[in-house]
Design a protein around this motif. Structure first.
Motif, PDB file in Angstrom:
ATOM      1  N   SER A  33       0.815  -1.215   0.000  1.00 27.17           N
ATOM      2  CA  SER A  33       0.000   0.000   0.000  1.00 27.17           C
ATOM      3  C   SER A  33       0.850   1.267   0.000  1.00 27.17           C
ATOM      4  O   SER A  33       0.559   2.224  -0.735  1.00 27.17           O
ATOM      5  N   ILE A  34       1.894   1.303   0.827  1.00 26.28           N
ATOM      6  CA  ILE A  34       2.750   2.497   0.900  1.00 26.28           C
ATOM      7  C   ILE A  34       3.461   2.711  -0.436  1.00 26.28           C
ATOM      8  O   ILE A  34       3.517   3.837  -0.950  1.00 26.28           O
ATOM      9  N   ASP A  35       3.997   1.650  -1.008  1.00 32.35           N
ATOM     10  CA  ASP A  35       4.696   1.769  -2.296  1.00 32.35           C
ATOM     11  C   ASP A  35       3.758   2.299  -3.386  1.00 32.35           C
ATOM     12  O   ASP A  35       4.153   3.132  -4.207  1.00 32.35           O
ATOM     13  N   LEU A  36       2.514   1.809  -3.393  1.00 30.48           N
ATOM     14  CA  LEU A  36       1.556   2.248  -4.397  1.00 30.48           C
ATOM     15  C   LEU A  36       1.196   3.714  -4.205  1.00 30.48           C
ATOM     16  O   LEU A  36       1.063   4.471  -5.170  1.00 30.48           O
ATOM     17  N   ARG A  37       1.068   4.134  -2.953  1.00 30.99           N
ATOM     18  CA  ARG A  37       0.749   5.537  -2.698  1.00 30.99           C
ATOM     19  C   ARG A  37       1.916   6.451  -3.050  1.00 30.99           C
ATOM     20  O   ARG A  37       1.726   7.555  -3.557  1.00 30.99           O
ATOM     21  N   ILE A  38       3.125   5.986  -2.789  1.00 33.20           N
ATOM     22  CA  ILE A  38       4.311   6.747  -3.199  1.00 33.20           C
ATOM     23  C   ILE A  38       4.318   6.899  -4.714  1.00 33.20           C
ATOM     24  O   ILE A  38       4.613   7.979  -5.261  1.00 33.20           O
TER      25      ILE A  38
END
Length: 230
Positions: A196-201
């Protein structure tokens, strides 16, 4: 529509049961069965959150989510009967904040909804300074209005995207690990697999005009995490 949840679901029986359960738990609920109608509704109203089914007649939920994110900053919780990691990734990439696979128990849905609202409320608490934060030559964040500009051009971010950017901005010039970002964003420990964090980044970089191959705003520090350049 401070306490209203928009439920976009074409299964009449399921939507009625879900809405009744949410109403018992002090939410107002508006049910819409059609994706195009949901898009028009959000253009005129601002629900507290959107619960969105992927499988809809006419316009699918992914398309609806992508369209809503052009103007809507609130949380979107996506539901699907499909059990495929690819669908989850696509859902998150189009702007969903959470993703659940049906069938799902009403209490589980309620727990996820409340957790999502708490995450946003916790990060939106007025602990932020009232003056704009300037980063580098181009990026400016105004916590009072929750607006972001790049080279004096306004950038439209979702609530989740803004909150993640602010976490990085609070410690600009320092590396923040995925574990720390995940914990502060979702209030749970990172399991080492959640993307999730990677996708939001990735979404943030695209909106900020940051080249993912040679990023100059949000840098990836291999093996450590992410850094927002000063």
């Amino acid at each position: 529509m401070k306490n209203t949840i928009l439920l976009v679901e074409d299964d009449v029986k399921l939507s009625a049961l879900t809405a009744d359960f949410l109403r018992i738990n002090d939410f107002e609920v508006t049910i819409i069965e059609n994706g195009l109608e949901a898009i028009e509704f959000v253009k005129k109203q601002t629900p507290m959150a959107v619960i969105l089914d992927i499988m809809l007649p006419g316009v699918d939920g992914l398309t609806v989510c992508r369209s809503l994110r052009e103007t809507y900053n609130g949380p979107i919780l996506m539901l699907t009967a499909l059990d495929d990691d690819i669908d989850e990734v696509v859902g998150l990439e189009t702007g969903a904040d959470d993703y659940l696979t049906k069938p799902i128990k009403p209490r589980v849905l309620l727990a996820h909804l409340r957790a999502l609202l708490r995450r946003i409320e916790a990060i939106e608490q007025p602990s932020q300074p009232k003056t704009p934060k300037l980063l580098g030559k181009n990026l400016a964040i105004d916590p009072k209005s929750r607006t972001v500009t790049v080279a004096n051009e306004m950038v439209h971010l979702t609530t989740a995207e803004y909150n993640l950017l602010w976490l990085l901005a609070e410690k600009s010039g320092e590396v923040l690990s995925r574990e720390e970002l995940h914990r502060k964003t979702f209030r749970i420990e990172y399991d080492g697999l959640d993307r999730s964090i990677d996708l939001r980044i990735s979404r943030l970089r695209k909106k900020l005009g940051d080249d993912p191959r040679v990023p100059f705003i949000i840098k990836t520090i291999r093996g450590e995490g992410y850094l927002l350049a000063q």
